[in-house]
Enzyme design. Structure first.
Site, mmCIF file in Angstrom:
data_model
loop_
_atom_site.group_PDB
_atom_site.id
_atom_site.type_symbol
_atom_site.label_atom_id
_atom_site.label_comp_id
_atom_site.label_asym_id
_atom_site.label_seq_id
_atom_site.Cartn_x
_atom_site.Cartn_y
_atom_site.Cartn_z
ATOM 1 N N SER A 5 0.802 -1.209 0.000
ATOM 2 C CA SER A 5 0.000 0.000 0.000
ATOM 3 C C SER A 5 0.837 1.261 0.000
ATOM 4 O O SER A 5 1.941 1.291 0.514
ATOM 5 C CB SER A 5 -0.903 -0.003 1.225
ATOM 6 O OG SER A 5 -1.583 1.207 1.346
ATOM 7 N N CYS A 6 0.286 2.321 -0.580
ATOM 8 C CA CYS A 6 0.709 3.694 -0.336
ATOM 9 C C CYS A 6 -0.440 4.380 0.400
ATOM 10 O O CYS A 6 -1.483 3.778 0.630
ATOM 11 C CB CYS A 6 0.984 4.438 -1.641
ATOM 12 S SG CYS A 6 2.274 3.741 -2.666
ATOM 13 N N ASP A 7 -0.242 5.621 0.749
ATOM 14 C CA ASP A 7 -1.310 6.386 1.375
ATOM 15 C C ASP A 7 -1.291 7.805 0.838
ATOM 16 O O ASP A 7 -0.230 8.436 0.773
ATOM 17 C CB ASP A 7 -1.141 6.419 2.897
ATOM 18 C CG ASP A 7 -1.298 5.044 3.512
ATOM 19 O OD1 ASP A 7 -2.440 4.631 3.744
ATOM 20 O OD2 ASP A 7 -0.268 4.377 3.750
ATOM 21 N N GLU A 93 -2.524 5.106 -6.195
ATOM 22 C CA GLU A 93 -2.418 3.947 -5.318
ATOM 23 C C GLU A 93 -2.658 2.680 -6.120
ATOM 24 O O GLU A 93 -3.447 2.665 -7.064
ATOM 25 C CB GLU A 93 -3.490 4.013 -4.214
ATOM 26 C CG GLU A 93 -3.534 5.306 -3.438
ATOM 27 C CD GLU A 93 -2.360 5.479 -2.509
ATOM 28 O OE1 GLU A 93 -1.777 4.446 -2.112
ATOM 29 O OE2 GLU A 93 -2.022 6.626 -2.195
#
Length: 418
Positions: A5-7, A93
């Protein structure tokens, strides 16, 4: 899929202080991937017969492109995040769902980030650019250098006035106009609040048996495997990010956004095989007479990096200390086995060298961090003064990011040699 994941975050007035839109993103990638911060000036393209080469495919060029500053994995054409001269910011994302990921090479989500920034002067126009390109060329291709890693994309797109979430599954998509605060991670998150959509999105979901055509249409429920009722009760980074944004709602500043990106207990500041390789925070004042300010780290571990400011002004030269070496090589992964070239730019090299040396000394680590935070504090005060006094020294600003990078490098060199 949580480890990949990224945010990305956005906060709009009145959730923020000072009538500003605040944008932030951590880019989480493979631990050894170098991310460069690079500037491309505005350009006029007279020869529209000449095709534009993106990471894997060529597409039609447009007559004019805007100036952009990008934070991107150094091996590809597109970007994880960035901004343009009109105050548009975009981050993407990785998302997965019911639709199989295409193995055909097309536009990467990161290509779409850059294309949206180069071709749109508002957030909603950037959304239009992305969905039009998605319809024409599709999305697909390997998203990592030397690894098999593919995904579809969600995007957070912001400007001085508004923000949009755009989530995709193949060529199908839904968009939500943001109210207050919003974050995205590596999961679909648009439910029943759909403000724009692909014209055949619902019919396709019904055809596939993902929606019965009777219940209220829920994009995440239809296109992912997720029970949307559990999104806000889980320990996911999406949920943790939502909680952190709402904890500070009404008092969010650019420093608040940086604290969120540096947060370790939530997992937003990622460590391990996938880690936070670069971070970005932008201040987008509603007052159009004020400059937008974009901060980039260009190095891994935001808590061990300096957020350095960039402001669009005329005559900016290339950002050499955060520009990776270029290699005249075949396409990534074309050769087996593939050997990654050394893409470390000067700032990355010094950052890496310094932390390898000082990590074994608590005293040196503390001194280095203290020096870095002192530099940040001075820069933040200078940026706040620019916003409060509405005075921009263009001659000084043209080298603003470059000078801050050089000051950061001096800190590393000083603490290595001491």
């Amino acid at each position: 899929m949580e480890p990949y994941s990224c945010d990305t975050f956005v906060a709009l007035p009145p959730a923020t202080v000072g009538n500003r839109v605040i944008f932030g993103k951590n880019s989480d990638r493979l631990f050894d991937e170098v991310q460069e911060v690079i500037y491309f000036p505005a350009a006029v393209h007279n020869d529209l017969q000449k095709r534009l080469k993106c990471t894997y495919i060529e597409i039609d060029q447009v007559p004019e492109t805007y100036a952009v500053v990008l934070s991107r994995p150094a091996w590809l054409w597109g970007a994880e995040m960035g901004a343009n001269e009109h105050g548009v910011c975009i981050g993407n994302e990785a998302v997965w769902g019911r639709e199989d990921i295409s193995k055909e090479e097309a536009l990467l989500g990161m290509d779409l980030v850059r294309l949206g920034l180069e071709r749109a002067d508002t957030a909603e126009k950037a959304l239009d650019v992305i969905v039009d390109l998605l319809e024409k060329y599709g999305q697909g291709g390997n998203c990592a250098e030397g690894e098999e890693f593919s995904y579809y994309n969600s995007f957070l797109i912001a400007d001085r006035n508004e923000a949009w979430i755009l989530e995709t599954s193949g060529k199908y998509w839904a968009a939500e106009k943001v109210q207050g605060v919003r974050n995205i991670s590596n999961q679909l998150s648009i439910t029943t609040k759909i403000d724009r959509e692909h014209p055949n999105m619902r019919n396709y979901a019904k055809h596939k048996g993902w929606w019965d055509g009777k219940e209220d249409f829920d994009f995440t429920a239809a296109y992912s495997y997720m029970n949307t009722a559990s999104m806000m009760t889980s320990s996911s980074r999406y949920c943790q990010g939502y909680k952190l944004l709402n904890k500070h709602k009404g008092n969010i500043t650019f420093e608040t956004m940086m604290e969120i990106l540096r947060d370790e207990p939530s997992g937003i500041n990622m460590k391990g095989e996938f880690l936070t390789t670069s971070s970005m925070v932008s201040i987008l004042p509603r007052d159009s007479s004020l400059a937008c300010i974009h901060f980039f780290t260009g190095t891994p571990h935001p808590e061990r990096s300096v957020f350095k400011p960039f402001i669009f002004v005329p005559n900016i030269s290339q950002l050499l200390d955060t520009k990776s070496p270029t290699f005249d090589l075949e396409r990534p992964m074309a050769k087996k086995p593939y050997v990654k070239p050394d893409r470390r730019h000067p700032l990355y090299q010094k950052h890496q060298q310094a932390w390898e040396v000082i990590s074994n000394s608590k005293e040196k680590s503390k001194t280095t961090l203290d020096d870095m935070r002192k530099l940040e504090k001075e820069v933040f005060e200078e940026m706040e003064s620019i916003l409060q006094n509405k005075h921009l020294d263009v001659d000084k600003t043209v080298n603003l990011f470059t000078q801050c990078v050089k000051d950061e490098i001096k800190i590393y060199q000083s603490n290595i040699s001491s």
